[in-house]
Write an enzyme that holds these catalytic residues in place. Structure first.
Site, PDB file in Angstrom:
ATOM      1  N   ARG A   7      83.175  27.586  66.322  1.00 13.43           N
ATOM      2  CA  ARG A   7      82.810  27.085  67.659  1.00 13.43           C
ATOM      3  C   ARG A   7      82.965  25.563  67.625  1.00 13.43           C
ATOM      4  O   ARG A   7      82.449  24.914  66.712  1.00 13.43           O
ATOM      5  CB  ARG A   7      81.354  27.462  67.915  1.00 13.43           C
ATOM      6  CG  ARG A   7      80.830  27.180  69.268  1.00 13.43           C
ATOM      7  CD  ARG A   7      79.349  27.499  69.343  1.00 13.43           C
ATOM      8  NE  ARG A   7      79.043  28.913  69.426  1.00 13.43           N
ATOM      9  CZ  ARG A   7      77.827  29.429  69.197  1.00 13.43           C
ATOM     10  NH1 ARG A   7      76.817  28.633  68.854  1.00 13.43           N
ATOM     11  NH2 ARG A   7      77.609  30.714  69.297  1.00 13.43           N
ATOM     12  N   ARG A  12      72.601  21.486  69.460  1.00 11.99           N
ATOM     13  CA  ARG A  12      73.889  22.138  69.729  1.00 11.99           C
ATOM     14  C   ARG A  12      74.710  21.350  70.751  1.00 11.99           C
ATOM     15  O   ARG A  12      74.293  20.282  71.192  1.00 11.99           O
ATOM     16  CB  ARG A  12      73.626  23.558  70.270  1.00 11.99           C
ATOM     17  CG  ARG A  12      72.772  24.425  69.366  1.00 11.99           C
ATOM     18  CD  ARG A  12      73.538  24.793  68.130  1.00 11.99           C
ATOM     19  NE  ARG A  12      72.840  25.796  67.345  1.00 11.99           N
ATOM     20  CZ  ARG A  12      72.945  27.118  67.518  1.00 11.99           C
ATOM     21  NH1 ARG A  12      73.684  27.606  68.492  1.00 11.99           N
ATOM     22  NH2 ARG A  12      72.307  27.950  66.717  1.00 11.99           N
ATOM     23  N   LYS A  31      67.398  26.485  66.441  1.00 13.95           N
ATOM     24  CA  LYS A  31      68.403  25.843  67.284  1.00 13.95           C
ATOM     25  C   LYS A  31      67.744  24.987  68.367  1.00 13.95           C
ATOM     26  O   LYS A  31      66.582  25.224  68.751  1.00 13.95           O
ATOM     27  CB  LYS A  31      69.309  26.891  67.924  1.00 13.95           C
ATOM     28  CG  LYS A  31      68.561  27.952  68.694  1.00 13.95           C
ATOM     29  CD  LYS A  31      69.480  28.949  69.387  1.00 13.95           C
ATOM     30  CE  LYS A  31      70.250  29.819  68.437  1.00 13.95           C
ATOM     31  NZ  LYS A  31      70.897  30.974  69.107  1.00 13.95           N
ATOM     32  N   LYS A  38      68.706  22.859  72.162  1.00 10.44           N
ATOM     33  CA  LYS A  38      69.758  22.736  73.173  1.00 10.44           C
ATOM     34  C   LYS A  38      69.387  21.749  74.280  1.00 10.44           C
ATOM     35  O   LYS A  38      68.242  21.732  74.736  1.00 10.44           O
ATOM     36  CB  LYS A  38      70.032  24.110  73.788  1.00 10.44           C
ATOM     37  CG  LYS A  38      70.487  25.119  72.743  1.00 10.44           C
ATOM     38  CD  LYS A  38      70.801  26.456  73.345  1.00 10.44           C
ATOM     39  CE  LYS A  38      71.425  27.368  72.304  1.00 10.44           C
ATOM     40  NZ  LYS A  38      71.721  28.704  72.857  1.00 10.44           N
ATOM     41  N   CYS A  41      79.956  40.405  67.695  1.00  7.65           N
ATOM     42  CA  CYS A  41      78.585  39.921  67.552  1.00  7.65           C
ATOM     43  C   CYS A  41      77.750  40.914  66.746  1.00  7.65           C
ATOM     44  O   CYS A  41      77.593  42.072  67.150  1.00  7.65           O
ATOM     45  CB  CYS A  41      77.935  39.697  68.917  1.00  7.65           C
ATOM     46  SG  CYS A  41      76.239  39.128  68.712  1.00  7.65           S
ATOM     47  N   CYS A  76      72.427  42.182  74.231  1.00 10.91           N
ATOM     48  CA  CYS A  76      71.107  42.272  73.584  1.00 10.91           C
ATOM     49  C   CYS A  76      70.191  41.255  74.247  1.00 10.91           C
ATOM     50  O   CYS A  76      70.649  40.440  75.046  1.00 10.91           O
ATOM     51  CB  CYS A  76      71.232  42.047  72.073  1.00 10.91           C
ATOM     52  SG  CYS A  76      71.234  40.307  71.586  1.00 10.91           S
TER      53      CYS A  76
HETATM   54 FE1  SRM Z   1      74.115  32.831  71.683  1.00 10.37          FE
HETATM   55  C1  SRM Z   1      73.110  34.171  68.699  1.00 10.37           C
HETATM   56  C2  SRM Z   1      77.175  33.909  71.224  1.00 10.37           C
HETATM   57  C3  SRM Z   1      75.014  30.913  74.237  1.00 10.37           C
HETATM   58  C4  SRM Z   1      70.781  32.616  72.678  1.00 10.37           C
HETATM   59  N1  SRM Z   1      74.985  33.817  70.154  1.00 10.37           N
HETATM   60  C5  SRM Z   1      74.443  34.236  68.993  1.00 10.37           C
HETATM   61  C6  SRM Z   1      75.528  34.729  68.029  1.00 10.37           C
HETATM   62  C7  SRM Z   1      75.967  33.570  67.206  1.00 10.37           C
HETATM   63  C8  SRM Z   1      75.149  35.944  67.156  1.00 10.37           C
HETATM   64  C9  SRM Z   1      74.634  35.630  65.780  1.00 10.37           C
HETATM   65  O1  SRM Z   1      73.600  34.952  65.645  1.00 10.37           O
HETATM   66  O2  SRM Z   1      75.250  36.091  64.819  1.00 10.37           O
HETATM   67  C10 SRM Z   1      76.611  35.147  69.057  1.00 10.37           C
HETATM   68  C11 SRM Z   1      78.052  35.152  68.548  1.00 10.37           C
HETATM   69  C12 SRM Z   1      78.839  36.235  69.238  1.00 10.37           C
HETATM   70  C13 SRM Z   1      80.265  36.225  68.886  1.00 10.37           C
HETATM   71  O3  SRM Z   1      80.735  37.205  68.272  1.00 10.37           O
HETATM   72  O4  SRM Z   1      80.958  35.279  69.218  1.00 10.37           O
HETATM   73  C14 SRM Z   1      76.274  34.230  70.214  1.00 10.37           C
HETATM   74  N2  SRM Z   1      75.783  32.398  72.472  1.00 10.37           N
HETATM   75  C15 SRM Z   1      76.967  33.016  72.222  1.00 10.37           C
HETATM   76  C16 SRM Z   1      78.036  32.617  73.215  1.00 10.37           C
HETATM   77  C17 SRM Z   1      79.436  32.551  72.633  1.00 10.37           C
HETATM   78  C18 SRM Z   1      77.989  33.583  74.399  1.00 10.37           C
HETATM   79  C19 SRM Z   1      79.179  33.557  75.325  1.00 10.37           C
HETATM   80  O5  SRM Z   1      79.769  34.619  75.487  1.00 10.37           O
HETATM   81  O6  SRM Z   1      79.501  32.508  75.870  1.00 10.37           O
HETATM   82  C20 SRM Z   1      77.454  31.267  73.673  1.00 10.37           C
HETATM   83  C21 SRM Z   1      77.894  30.112  72.821  1.00 10.37           C
HETATM   84  C22 SRM Z   1      77.314  28.822  73.299  1.00 10.37           C
HETATM   85  C23 SRM Z   1      77.824  27.610  72.603  1.00 10.37           C
HETATM   86  O7  SRM Z   1      78.985  27.249  72.844  1.00 10.37           O
HETATM   87  O8  SRM Z   1      77.064  26.979  71.868  1.00 10.37           O
HETATM   88  C24 SRM Z   1      75.971  31.511  73.460  1.00 10.37           C
HETATM   89  N3  SRM Z   1      73.064  31.849  73.138  1.00 10.37           N
HETATM   90  C25 SRM Z   1      73.674  31.203  74.172  1.00 10.37           C
HETATM   91  C26 SRM Z   1      72.714  30.911  75.194  1.00 10.37           C
HETATM   92  C27 SRM Z   1      73.020  30.259  76.539  1.00 10.37           C
HETATM   93  C28 SRM Z   1      72.866  28.771  76.490  1.00 10.37           C
HETATM   94  O9  SRM Z   1      72.683  28.175  75.429  1.00 10.37           O
HETATM   95  O10 SRM Z   1      72.955  28.157  77.551  1.00 10.37           O
HETATM   96  C29 SRM Z   1      71.497  31.419  74.762  1.00 10.37           C
HETATM   97  C30 SRM Z   1      70.183  31.433  75.564  1.00 10.37           C
HETATM   98  C31 SRM Z   1      69.534  30.110  75.638  1.00 10.37           C
HETATM   99  C32 SRM Z   1      68.659  29.914  74.448  1.00 10.37           C
HETATM  100  O11 SRM Z   1      69.140  29.451  73.420  1.00 10.37           O
HETATM  101  O12 SRM Z   1      67.477  30.267  74.529  1.00 10.37           O
HETATM  102  C33 SRM Z   1      71.733  31.996  73.460  1.00 10.37           C
HETATM  103  N4  SRM Z   1      72.249  33.256  70.794  1.00 10.37           N
HETATM  104  C34 SRM Z   1      71.038  33.151  71.416  1.00 10.37           C
HETATM  105  C35 SRM Z   1      70.026  33.693  70.546  1.00 10.37           C
HETATM  106  C36 SRM Z   1      68.508  33.772  70.847  1.00 10.37           C
HETATM  107  C37 SRM Z   1      67.820  32.512  70.529  1.00 10.37           C
HETATM  108  C38 SRM Z   1      66.333  32.622  70.652  1.00 10.37           C
HETATM  109  O13 SRM Z   1      65.694  31.633  70.940  1.00 10.37           O
HETATM  110  O14 SRM Z   1      65.769  33.692  70.439  1.00 10.37           O
HETATM  111  C39 SRM Z   1      70.697  34.153  69.393  1.00 10.37           C
HETATM  112  C40 SRM Z   1      70.074  34.822  68.154  1.00 10.37           C
HETATM  113  C41 SRM Z   1      69.377  33.873  67.270  1.00 10.37           C
HETATM  114  O15 SRM Z   1      69.474  32.662  67.387  1.00 10.37           O
HETATM  115  O16 SRM Z   1      68.687  34.386  66.385  1.00 10.37           O
HETATM  116  C42 SRM Z   1      72.095  33.876  69.591  1.00 10.37           C
HETATM  117 FE1  SF4 Z   2      75.435  38.777  70.786  1.00 15.19          FE
HETATM  118 FE2  SF4 Z   2      73.170  39.292  72.029  1.00 15.19          FE
HETATM  119 FE3  SF4 Z   2      74.270  36.883  72.227  1.00 15.19          FE
HETATM  120 FE4  SF4 Z   2      75.400  38.880  73.442  1.00 15.19          FE
HETATM  121  S1  SF4 Z   2      73.338  38.114  73.880  1.00 15.19           S
HETATM  122  S2  SF4 Z   2      76.453  37.387  72.170  1.00 15.19           S
HETATM  123  S3  SF4 Z   2      75.008  40.557  72.083  1.00 15.19           S
HETATM  124  S4  SF4 Z   2      73.467  37.771  70.381  1.00 15.19           S
END
Ligand code: SRM
Ligand code: SF4
Length: 549
Positions: A71, A140, A203, A205, A431, A470
């Site tokens: 990324r 991030r 993390k 943000k 994912c 999820c």
């Molecule tokens: Fe996310 C984890 C994809 C934005 C909350 N996120 C992941 C992972 C890395 C799975 C992992 O931990 O192994 C996913 C990778 C999937 C893949 O195969 O590519 C993933 N997150 C994404 C992306 C690519 C979704 C998308 O389709 O666009 C976004 C990448 C953003 C970036 O460029 O940095 C993405 N993730 C977000 C957002 C939205 C935002 O930031 O505006 C959130 C919700 C906001 C937040 O952070 O609360 C988000 N991602 C999570 C979480 C839950 C965090 C938490 O507080 O519980 C996880 C899991 C974790 O961190 O344990 C996670």
């Molecule tokens: Fe993966 Fe869940 Fe984030 Fe979708 S919402 S990319 S399934 S961690």
């Protein structure tokens, strides 16, 4: 309480180096060592495997098909034409071939094999691109309203994304040593006052909104910053803290939360305040349970007043009362627009952020051709779309012709409002946390939702629909009018009643339902909505007024 294993790995990592070099050299496996799997995230990468092929590989007694996702760190989401060309070429050389625009204004590339990581990073480095701190327990990608240079203020505010990103960047030289074979520098030079040896608990943000736009979904961030503009001048920022989406099914103690307003600060004080919010979270965040380690839980645990006071004491800056602002648009404004300097920009609809070449549309070919002209820049939006920007009036026709030739203009113009504003996370097949499909499924569900909308004369309703595989909430589904959150293959929780602007969360309406149930529920709800809605009332507001949730 004892600290988590992740805390130990960070502390013992020697500035995020761990044994990554050794892991890379091991040719017997596509994996890297377990502790390195955490550390590689701080370098902007994730170890993954192709989940579609798990069974087949297991039957053949082969290890899983491991590969890496990278990324980019791209504050404000801007790429020059040359950088786009480099991105395109790296994508073709080492990855699945799809460029995935993320919900945080950057891109991810999937399917990179272990031996291709270094060449990938080297090529990015040549193009002045990096992936440092794009993942991991650090700050991030800093996002900022994407609409380019809409006014002189946009440029000024945009610059804060870069400043904040630089301010909160880890000091370790590990990235350059491991991936780019650069010289080791003295440990003294990489002393890191902010991250020390423990980094953040989780993390972190940051988003900056420029009213009236809330395309960054500002309140879903750990720090949500709103530019305050008076008499056409940027005077400072309203600062909020404690937003976040992630929850865990069946654990009521986890919840999505919108950031709470702390107050206004003058523009010269912003960096200091942001820094001290970060140090406060570093020192007060929960390091014993990663589920509760985000700033939102810290704020609720110690109380917003105590939190605010702590930031004021550390920074020496008192928050003033929040200033008035109005956020009225969260979606992207598609098609051609002209900015205050007379430059043109075209916002392209990229369904679920996947830039690829298909039968109907060839995004990659089009963007590569455009980049080759050198007559435009590329800007990502947090709605997973792309803005071809900064086009001089005399070049507009040439760019338009390319957008037409490859079907890009047609896709953008012909998509319905509900489709254009929909968001889906990656989910399967890469994912590891996905319980259900999202980006591979949402487009076909939208086909069916469009039919329902059409049946009730709601074709022009830009209802915001977001789906994730999820409850981690990567597509911010809890801030949508209709949220789908995966519970198992083919099953979703249906959440309703959020607003269209990102100022109100939705609530659970139906649990664990399949497609026929989703469609019959939506059919009933949208029919009632079409009959009973007030003039210009949105679906989310209607759901709330009628106390449906
Ligand atoms: Fe996310 C984890 C994809 C934005 C909350 N996120 C992941 C992972 C890395 C799975 C992992 O931990 O192994 C996913 C990778 C999937 C893949 O195969 O590519 C993933 N997150 C994404 C992306 C690519 C979704 C998308 O389709 O666009 C976004 C990448 C953003 C970036 O460029 O940095 C993405 N993730 C977000 C957002 C939205 C935002 O930031 O505006 C959130 C919700 C906001 C937040 O952070 O609360 C988000 N991602 C999570 C979480 C839950 C965090 C938490 O507080 O519980 C996880 C899991 C974790 O961190 O344990 C996670
Ligand atoms: Fe993966 Fe869940 Fe984030 Fe979708 S919402 S990319 S399934 S961690």
């Amino acid at each position: 309480m004892a600290e988590t294993a992740a805390e130990k790995i960070k502390k013992e990592s020697k500035g995020l180096r761990g044994t990554l070099k050794e892991s890379l050299l091991d040719e017997h496996t596509g994996q890297i060592r377990e502790s390195d799997q955490l550390l590689i995230k701080f370098h902007g990468m994730y170890m993954q495997d192709d989940r579609d092929r798990r069974e087949e590989r297991a039957e053949k007694k082969l290890e899983r098909l491991y590969s890496y996702m990278i990324r980019l760190r791209l504050p404000g989401g801007l790429l020059s034409a040359k950088q786009w060309m480099a991105l395109h070429e790296v994508t073709d050389a080492y990855t699945t071939g799809v460029i995935k625009i993320t919900t945080r204004q950057t891109v991810q590339l999937h399917g990179i094999l272990k031996h291709s990581i270094k060449p990938t990073i080297k090529d990015f480095d040549t193009a002045k691109l990096d992936s440092i701190a794009a993942c991991g327990d650090v700050n991030r990608n800093v996002v900022v309203s994407a609409h380019p240079r809409f006014s002189p203020i946009h440029e000024e505010v945009f610059s804060y994304a870069g400043k904040i990103s630089a301010l909160l960047l880890p000091k370790t030289n590990a990235y350059y040593e491991i991936w780019l074979d650069k010289e080791k520098i003295s440990p003294d030079l990489e002393k890191d006052e902010l991250y020390q040896d423990r980094y953040f608990p989780r993390k972190f943000k940051i988003a900056i909104a420029i009213p009236p736009y809330n395309d960054v979904d500002v309140f879903t961030n750990d720090i949500g910053i709103i530019a305050i503009i008076e008499n056409n001048k940027l005077i400072g920022f309203n600062v909020s803290a404690g937003g976040g989406m992630g929850t865990t099914h069946g654990n009521a103690a986890t919840y999505p939360r919108l950031a709470t307003m702390l107050g206004f600060v003058a523009k010269d004080d912003l960096l200091k305040v942001v820094y001290e919010i970060a140090t406060t979270q570093r020192d007060f965040g929960d390091r014993a349970d990663r589920k509760f380690a985000r700033l939102k839980y810290t704020v609720d645990r110690i109380g917003i007043d105590v939190f605010k006071k702590e930031v004021e004491t550390r920074s020496g800056i008192l928050f003033q009362a929040e200033k008035k602002y109005e956020l009225t648009i969260r979606n992207d404004e598609f098609g051609w627009h002209k900015n205050h300097e007379g430059l043109f920009y075209y916002t392209v609809f990229v369904e679920t952020g996947r830039v690829y070449d298909g039968e109907k549309v060839q995004f990659k070919k089009a963007f590569y051709e455009i980049a080759k002209t050198g007559k435009a820049q590329f800007r990502f939006t947090c709605n997973q779309n792309i803005i071809i920007s900064d086009i001089k009036p005399e070049d507009k026709n040439e760019i338009e012709a390319i957008l037409q030739q490859y079907g890009v203009a047609n896709v953008t113009q012909s998509a319905s409002p509900v489709r254009r504003d929909a968001v889906a996370c990656v989910a399967l097949n890469t994912c590891p946390l996905a319980l259900a499909e999202a980006q591979r499924y949402l487009p076909s569900l939208i086909d069916k939702i469009e039919i329902i909308l059409g049946n009730y004369n709601l074709n022009n309703e830009a209802v915001s629909v977001r789906m994730t595989g999820c409850p981690n909430g990567c597509g911010r589904p809890f801030a949508a009018e209709i949220g789908f959150v995966g519970t198992a293959l083919g099953r979703y929780n249906l959440l309703l009643g959020g607003d269209r602007l990102g100022k109100r969360l939705n609530k659970l309406y139906k649990e664990n339902i399949d497609e026929p149930e989703i469609l019959s529920n939506l059919d009933t709800l949208l029919k009632d909505f079409s009959i009973n809605k007030n003039l210009s009332e949105s679906f989310g507001d209607y759901v709330l007024r009628k106390k449906i949730v």
